[in-house]
Design a protein around this motif. Structure first.
Motif, PDB file in Angstrom:
ATOM      1  N   LEU A   1       0.732  -1.372   0.081  1.00 52.71           N
ATOM      2  CA  LEU A   1      -0.199   0.038  -0.081  1.00 52.71           C
ATOM      3  C   LEU A   1       1.089   1.260   0.222  1.00 52.71           C
ATOM      4  N   PRO A   2       0.493   2.214  -0.835  1.00 60.00           N
ATOM      5  CA  PRO A   2       1.529   3.274  -0.988  1.00 60.00           C
ATOM      6  C   PRO A   2       0.888   4.277   0.350  1.00 60.00           C
ATOM      7  N   ILE A   3       1.878   4.862   0.935  1.00 59.84           N
ATOM      8  CA  ILE A   3       1.753   5.569   2.081  1.00 59.84           C
ATOM      9  C   ILE A   3       2.014   7.104   1.862  1.00 59.84           C
ATOM     10  N   GLU A   4       0.832   7.882   1.892  1.00 62.51           N
ATOM     11  CA  GLU A   4       0.907   9.450   1.438  1.00 62.51           C
ATOM     12  C   GLU A   4       0.644  10.263   2.540  1.00 62.51           C
ATOM     13  N   ARG A   5       1.316  11.342   2.585  1.00 63.79           N
ATOM     14  CA  ARG A   5       1.179  12.650   3.664  1.00 63.79           C
ATOM     15  C   ARG A   5      -0.038  13.432   2.907  1.00 63.79           C
ATOM     16  N   LYS A   6      -0.957  13.757   3.940  1.00 65.10           N
ATOM     17  CA  LYS A   6      -2.147  14.498   3.484  1.00 65.10           C
ATOM     18  C   LYS A   6      -2.310  15.597   4.566  1.00 65.10           C
ATOM     19  N   VAL A   7      -2.282  17.031   4.165  1.00 63.89           N
ATOM     20  CA  VAL A   7      -2.174  18.151   4.922  1.00 63.89           C
ATOM     21  C   VAL A   7      -3.715  18.570   5.012  1.00 63.89           C
TER      22      VAL A   7
ATOM     23  N   ILE B   1     -10.622  18.198  12.373  1.00 60.99           N
ATOM     24  CA  ILE B   1     -11.596  17.834  13.682  1.00 60.99           C
ATOM     25  C   ILE B   1     -12.667  17.065  12.961  1.00 60.99           C
ATOM     26  N   ASP B   2     -13.217  17.890  11.699  1.00 61.60           N
ATOM     27  CA  ASP B   2     -14.448  17.089  11.031  1.00 61.60           C
ATOM     28  C   ASP B   2     -14.224  15.567  10.611  1.00 61.60           C
ATOM     29  N   PHE B   3     -13.058  15.423  10.147  1.00 58.60           N
ATOM     30  CA  PHE B   3     -12.666  14.011   9.627  1.00 58.60           C
ATOM     31  C   PHE B   3     -12.599  12.890  10.769  1.00 58.60           C
ATOM     32  N   PHE B   4     -11.810  13.377  11.897  1.00 56.00           N
ATOM     33  CA  PHE B   4     -11.933  12.253  12.943  1.00 56.00           C
ATOM     34  C   PHE B   4     -13.338  12.213  13.736  1.00 56.00           C
ATOM     35  N   LYS B   5     -14.034  13.375  13.511  1.00 49.37           N
ATOM     36  CA  LYS B   5     -15.422  13.381  14.305  1.00 49.37           C
ATOM     37  C   LYS B   5     -16.146  12.137  13.532  1.00 49.37           C
ATOM     38  N   SER B   6     -15.881  12.031  12.087  1.00 46.59           N
ATOM     39  CA  SER B   6     -16.783  11.404  11.312  1.00 46.59           C
ATOM     40  C   SER B   6     -16.310   9.890  11.560  1.00 46.59           C
TER      41      SER B   6
ATOM     42  N   GLN C   1      -2.773   5.033   4.281  1.00 46.89           N
ATOM     43  CA  GLN C   1      -2.209   3.720   3.622  1.00 46.89           C
ATOM     44  C   GLN C   1      -3.525   2.884   3.542  1.00 46.89           C
ATOM     45  N   GLY C   2      -3.937   2.777   2.502  1.00 45.91           N
ATOM     46  CA  GLY C   2      -4.960   1.961   2.019  1.00 45.91           C
ATOM     47  C   GLY C   2      -6.167   2.899   2.728  1.00 45.91           C
ATOM     48  N   GLU C   3      -7.045   1.933   3.457  1.00 44.60           N
ATOM     49  CA  GLU C   3      -8.176   2.161   3.937  1.00 44.60           C
ATOM     50  C   GLU C   3      -7.955   3.429   5.268  1.00 44.60           C
ATOM     51  N   PHE C   4      -6.796   3.079   5.970  1.00 41.49           N
ATOM     52  CA  PHE C   4      -6.366   3.660   7.100  1.00 41.49           C
ATOM     53  C   PHE C   4      -5.521   5.070   7.035  1.00 41.49           C
ATOM     54  N   ILE C   5      -6.327   5.955   7.831  1.00 40.05           N
ATOM     55  CA  ILE C   5      -5.498   7.148   8.019  1.00 40.05           C
ATOM     56  C   ILE C   5      -5.234   7.693   9.545  1.00 40.05           C
ATOM     57  N   ASP C   6      -4.028   8.403   9.683  1.00 40.48           N
ATOM     58  CA  ASP C   6      -3.914   8.563  10.941  1.00 40.48           C
ATOM     59  C   ASP C   6      -3.038   9.993  10.984  1.00 40.48           C
ATOM     60  N   LEU C   7      -3.236  10.655  12.304  1.00 39.84           N
ATOM     61  CA  LEU C   7      -2.599  11.925  12.552  1.00 39.84           C
ATOM     62  C   LEU C   7      -1.284  11.579  12.747  1.00 39.84           C
TER      63      LEU C   7
END
Length: 580
Positions: free
Chosen positions: A72-78, A85-90, A114-120
Motif C-alpha cells: 500500500l502506498p503511504i502518502e502525506r495529507k495536509v 476535526i471534522d474528519f476524525f469526528k466522522s 495507507q489504504g483505508e487507514f488514515i492517522d494523525l
C-alpha cells in the motif's frame, strides 16, 4: 546505506499495527491514542470495547504481514484544523480530535494514509508498506492512562520490538529471554532477598539475606568515605514545609512529595537530603580552611512515584541513597569533581561495570536562578570533565532545576544502560539558605555545593546489580558465602560443625547442611541458591585437614587444605576494601 532510518521504520510500523487492529476488530469501536517510537521498538495506546490478551498478538502480527504484502502506498495529507476535526469526528476518533485541538493554530495538521487507514502524524514515514522489514514482534499489553492522567481513560498499550531485519530482532529477543532469567524481582523471590506487600506499595521488605547485601553495599561506601574524607551525618525524616519552600522543592517538586498535618502545621517527608545539609552548614561558622566540607547521609527518602511507574527495586517510593553534599569554594570545584569521578569509577570497577557513559546535563526549561549563574556552573562542570580525561555526551535541558549535572550510565552484562551516579553543581541552594564562609582576607563568600551520589539509590543499585550478576553475588557480598556438607552426619557432622565455628570466627557467613537428603539433592539446592562455595567433608578430608570444594557454576570439585582455604577466602573477602 539504508533508505530509511530506524526511527522511521519503527514509526511506520506503529501505524501498520494500528491498521491491522482496525481491520481485525471493526466492531469494537477502536479509538487510537498515540504510537511513539521508544527504545528498541514502539507502542500504541488504543481504547476499544474488547480487551486484548497476549493470545491476540500473533493474529495482529499476521495481519501486519498481510498489509506489507499488499504494497500500500503511504502518502502525506495536509488538512486545516477544522477539516481534521471534522474528519476524525466522522471516524469516531475523539482522542485524535483532542490531539488536533492541541496543535497550535499556525501549524499545519498532517496525516498519513495507507489504504483505508488514515492517522494523525507529523511523520516521516516509509513510502510503501512493502518497504517495511518484518523485523518486528509484538511483545506485551499493559494498561496506561490517556496522556498520563490518572483521571482519564485507561488505554490498552501494545508494546513491540522493531529492528531493521529479522537477525537483529532475533538477537534482541534472545536478550529479552536472558533478561527474564535475570529479572531481580524473580531472583529476589527465589533467593529470599526481598518482597513487597500491598500495605506499602513501592516500599520493599528486605529479608535477612537481602539485608546483608544492603549492609555490605553501605559498608563498602563507608570505606570509600574514609579514603575520600567524608563525614557521615544523620538528619530528620519529616520537616516543616517551610523548609521546602526555602529550598524551592515545594515549587518544583511538590507533586512527588508526601505531606502530613501535625499541630496545624504542614510537614513533608523528605524526598532528598540536601535542604537538611544546608541547615547543618548554616548552623555553624566556617572559614576557607574548613573547605571542602563533605556531608554524607544514608537517610531514608520517600517520593510519591505514580503507581504505574513502580517497577521492583528500580523504581520505588521508599529508598536510601549514598548521598553526599560537598561545600567548597568555586576555585576548588575542578579538583573536587576529578576526585569524585575517581571515587565513582573505583566503585564501578569493583562491581564489574566497564562500559560506562558520562553525560553532561544542562539547564532545563523550568530552572531556578539566572542564566549568568547557570553559565558559570555549566562551564565549571564541562571544564572539570575535560580535565578528568573522560569522554562525555551533552544532554541539553536534562539538568536539575537548581543546577547542571554529570550523570553516569553503566551497561550491564547484557548491554542494558542504567543511570547510577550523579554529580550536580549548585549555586542556587547556598544562595537560598544564605550560606557563607570566611575568606583568607577576612571577608565573606558564598560556597558552591556539589550534590553527589555514587551508586545512587541503594535499592535501585541492588536491583541493577542483581541482574548484572544474575543473582550470583561476589564472595564478599553474598548472603551465604559457604555451605558445609558432611558426607555422613553421624561420621562427619561434628567435624563439619567445628569447621563452621572456625570460619564463623573468621567473620564468614557459613552454615552446615546436615539435612537427611542425598548429596545430589543438596548440591543442586546449593547451586540454585548461588552460594559461592560448597565444602564437602568426608573421611579423607577430615584425615588430611582439607575440604573438597565445589564453586558455584562449576561441575568439578577440587581440594583445599585448611591453610589454602583460609588464604583463598581472605583474598576474596579483601575485594571489599577499596584502594585509594
Amino acid at each position: 546505506m539504508a533508505k530509511y532510518d530506524l526511527d522511521t521504520i519503527r514509526h511506520s510500523s506503529a501505524h501498520l499495527m494500528a491498521q491491522a487492529i482496525s481491520r481485525l476488530y471493526p466492531d469494537s469501536k477502536v479509538q487510537f491514542g498515540v504510537g511513539p517510537v521508544i527504545e528498541n521498538g514502539f507502542y500504541y495506546d488504543i481504547l476499544m470495547d474488547q480487551t486484548l490478551g497476549e493470545d491476540d498478538l500473533p493474529k495482529i502480527e499476521d495481519m501486519m504481514k498481510t498489509i506489507i504484502k499488499e504494497k500500500l502506498p503511504i502518502e502525506r495529507k495536509v488538512m486545516s484544523r477544522s477539516e481534521a476535526i471534522d474528519f476524525f469526528k466522522s471516524e469516531g476518533q475523539d482522542l485524535k480530535i483532542e490531539l488536533v485541538e492541541a496543535i497550535p493554530e499556525d501549524e499545519e495538521v498532517s496525516c498519513y494514509t495507507q489504504g483505508e487507514f488514515i492517522d494523525l502524524c507529523r511523520g516521516p514515514h516509509v513510502e510503501n508498506t512493502a518497504d517495511l522489514p518484518q523485523g518486528f514482534k509484538l511483545l506485551s499489553i499493559a494498561g496506561a492512562y490517556w496522556r498520563g492522567d490518572e483521571k482519564r481513560e485507561v488505554m490498552q498499550r501494545i508494546y513491540a520490538a522493531c529492528f531493521m531485519d529479522r537477525k537483529q530482532l532475533k538477537q534482541h529477543l534472545m536478550m529479552l529471554e536472558e533478561a527474564k532469567k535475570r529479572d531481580h524481582r524473580k531472583l529476589g523471590k527465589e533467593l529470599q532477598l526481598f518482597h513487597f506487600e500491598p500495605v506499602a506499595p513501592g516500599a520493599p521488605f528486605f529479608m535477612p539475606k537481602g539485608a546483608i547485601i544492603v549492609n555490605e553495599l553501605t559498608n563498602y561506601i563507608r570505606r570509600l568515605y574514609r579514603l575520600y574524607e567524608y563525614d557521615e551525618v544523620i538528619t530528620p525524616q519529616i520537616l516543616d514545609s517551610e523548609l521546602w519552600h526555602t529550598s524551592g522543592h515545594y515549587e518544583h517538586y511538590k507533586d512527588d512529595m508526601f505531606f502530613s498535618k501535625i499541630d496545624e502545621r504542614e510537614y513533608a517527608v523528605k524526598p532528598m537530603n540536601c535542604p537538611c545539609h544546608m541547615l547543618m552548614y548554616k548552623h555553624y561558622k566556617y572559614s576557607y580552611r574548613d573547605l571542602p566540607l563533605r556531608y554524607a547521609d544514608f537517610g531514608r527518602l520517600h517520593r510519591n512515584e505514580k503507581a504505574g511507574a513502580l517497577a521492583g527495586l528500580t523504581r520505588v517510593r521508599s529508598f536510601c541513597q549514598d548521598d553526599a553534599h560537598i561545600f567548597l569554594a568555586l576555585e576548588q570545584v575542578q579538583e573536587e569533581i576529578q576526585k569524585t569521578m575517581k571515587m565513582i569509577f573505583t566503585a564501578y570497577e569493583l562491581f564489574g561495570f566497564d562500559d560506562i557513559t558520562v553525560n553532561l546535563s544542562t539547564r532545563p526549561e523550568k530552572k531556578a536562578g539566572d542564566d549568568k549563574t547557570w553559565d558559570i556552573a555549566e562551564n565549571a562542570l564541562e571544564e572539570a570533565l575535560k580535565n578528568s580525561g573522560h569522554k562525555y555526551v551533552i544532554k541539553e535541558g536534562d539538568g536539575a532545576f537548581y543546577g547542571p549535572k554529570i550523570d553516569i550510565e553503566v551497561a550491564d552484562a547484557i548491554g542494558r544502560k542504567w543511570q547510577l551516579g550523579t554529580i550536580q553543581l549548585d549555586f542556587q541552594l547556598p544562595d537560598r539558605f544564605d550560606l557563607k564562609f570566611t575568606t583568607s582576607d577576612g571577608g565573606e563568600e558564598r560556597p558552591v555545593v556539589i550534590h553527589r551520589a555514587l551508586l545512587g539509590s541503594l535499592e535501585r543499585f541492588f536491583g541493577v546489580f542483581t541482574e548484572h550478576v544474575a543473582g550470583a553475588f561476589p564472595f564478599w557480598m553474598a548472603p551465604e558465602q559457604i555451605v558445609i556438607v558432611p558426607v555422613n552426619e553421624d561420621a562427619h557432622g561434628q567435624a563439619a560443625k567445628e569447621l563452621k565455628d572456625m570460619l564463623f570466627a573468621e567473620g564468614y557467613r557459613v552454615r552446615v547442611d546436615d539435612r537427611n537428603e542425598t548429596m545430589g539433592y543438596k548440591t543442586r539446592q546449593i547451586q540454585k541458591a548461588k552460594v559461592p562455595f560448597m565444602f564437602v567433608l568426608g573421611d579423607r578430608e577430615i584425615e588430611n585437614k582439607a575440604v573438597s570444594v565445589r564453586k558455584h557454576g562449576s561441575k568439578k570439585s577440587f581440594n583445599w587444605s585448611h591453610e589454602e582455604m583460609l588464604e583463598k577466602l581472605k583474598m576474596l573477602d579483601s575485594e571489599k576494601y577499596p584502594k585509594a
